[in-house]
Design an enzyme around this catalytic site. Sequence first.
Site, short mmCIF file in Angstrom:
data_model
loop_
_atom_site.label_atom_id
_atom_site.label_comp_id
_atom_site.label_asym_id
_atom_site.label_seq_id
_atom_site.Cartn_x
_atom_site.Cartn_y
_atom_site.Cartn_z
N GLU A 191 14.05 11.83 -3.02
CA GLU A 191 13.76 11.48 -1.61
C GLU A 191 14.86 11.83 -0.62
O GLU A 191 15.28 10.99 0.17
CB GLU A 191 13.44 9.98 -1.52
CG GLU A 191 12.26 9.57 -2.37
CD GLU A 191 11.94 8.08 -2.30
OE1 GLU A 191 12.65 7.35 -1.58
OE2 GLU A 191 10.98 7.64 -2.95
N GLU A 299 4.73 10.10 -9.98
CA GLU A 299 4.39 8.69 -9.72
C GLU A 299 2.95 8.57 -9.22
O GLU A 299 2.69 7.92 -8.20
CB GLU A 299 5.38 8.12 -8.70
CG GLU A 299 6.83 8.28 -9.13
CD GLU A 299 7.84 7.68 -8.16
OE1 GLU A 299 7.45 6.94 -7.27
OE2 GLU A 299 9.04 7.97 -8.33
C1 XIL Z 1 9.20 1.22 -6.94
C2 XIL Z 1 8.85 0.27 -8.09
O1 XIL Z 1 7.55 0.56 -8.55
C3 XIL Z 1 8.92 -1.14 -7.61
O2 XIL Z 1 8.78 -2.02 -8.70
C4 XIL Z 1 10.26 -1.39 -6.94
O3 XIL Z 1 10.24 -2.68 -6.43
C5 XIL Z 1 10.48 -0.42 -5.84
O4 XIL Z 1 10.43 0.88 -6.35
N1 XIL Z 1 9.48 5.98 -5.19
C6 XIL Z 1 10.22 5.91 -6.34
C7 XIL Z 1 10.06 4.76 -7.24
O5 XIL Z 1 10.92 6.87 -6.67
O6 XIL Z 1 11.24 4.45 -7.93
C8 XIL Z 1 9.57 3.54 -6.51
O7 XIL Z 1 9.31 2.51 -7.47
C9 XIL Z 1 8.33 3.88 -5.70
C10 XIL Z 1 8.61 4.94 -4.68
#
Ligand code: XIL
Length: 422
Positions: A191, A299
Amino acid sequence: MPSDREGGDFIHYILFTLKIMNYRKILISSLFVNASLLSVSAQTLKDAYRDYWYTGVSVNQWEVAAQQNAKNEHDVTGFVGADQTADWAVVEKNFNAVVAENCMKAEVIHPQEGVYDFTLADQFVEKSLAAGMRVHGHVLIWHSQCPYWFHHDANGKLVSKEVLKKRMKEHITTIMAHYKGRVSSWDVVNEAFEDDGSFRNSLFYQILGEDFIPLAFQYAREADPTAELYYNDFSMNKPAKVDGVCKFFRPLIDKGLPIDAIGMQGHMILEDGAQEIISQYDYSIKAIASLGVKTFFSELDLSVLPNPYGFSGANVSDRFAYRPEVDPYKDGVPADKQAEIDQFWVDFYKMLITHKEDIIRLNYWCVNDGNSWKNDFPIRGRHDYATLVDRNNQMKPVVQRIIELVQPQRSKQEKAKKAKKK
Ligand code: XIL
């Protein structure tokens, strides 16, 4: 010469043997047919797509171990887990790659300068490797879930370029060395860009400028030359964002930056428009492939809830207030909505299949609808249906349709049977 009786016995014996052989033949062939039917109907996502890409999923600490230690509850959405080890069977059966949802992030694994806590991450890696899964590391350099000490000195001032470089190198090297040979790939930087393709003004960027990215990759390659190294970001369906990311990486890759893939998180919102999302990702995959690196979805999930704020990112610090109108499916998704969701997944996979050669991994975020972070993000306490696994840990029916896109035997067999009956 055998007597009559003996002769009769002999003929009997032959007939009996033939009969048995026949039975055996029938038995064997019926076993064979059953087994092949079984293997078709028991086909899983990971098996169906084995020759395409890894099919992965993120797991949380409570799925790995029934950990109830308040000190070890790591989830900034405020979700506090209980024992979810029952989910592990779904993970092992349907996926062949895993990533930790939170426990490898800097705030957990490196909470203070020089202090590493590998407890949860070790449990995750050991359990995953024992189950024969490929382990992906998430994440080394990311502005979010990164502890305060990383960018500040004892007086609360931002550290110098040299200090931050030293801290980044030490962080990357220590973690990657700890998991060398066990974690196959890493999100080295996560990011770093805004949705318009400009740089995110993170503390890494404020201190080091854009150099923090190539530096992180250089430290990572030195730490474990065998691991695959990735850049990862959200909103990568947005053309302005993917163009910005590609514009930055192209000259670096041409000069030999040690990077194996650029990944897309793939947090999708159905309201953004199914066909639009799909054609945008089609464009993004081609754009990334044109750099000469692979891509992946890190994701994947699909929020099916109303999005009254026009929100479409995954910036974990963004939050909106709960209102009942934005939580309409507490008791389940109506059939027409479910059909729309299913069609999205099928069409999305159809597009992905055309890019088979460029995709390394399709990773889902959270094991099932019940523990998906989307229930609490960007609004806390809603009921979303973002994954392919329902709240009772059953694969949703659409999974069979996705499987049949590449394993059409079963439907062919059924059609053939129906045609015979007519
Ligand atoms: C999220 C998790 O799913 C949550 O449990 C946590 O509270 C916050 O982070 N981008 C990412 C992930 O790279 O690590 C994030 O995961 C979601 C957005």
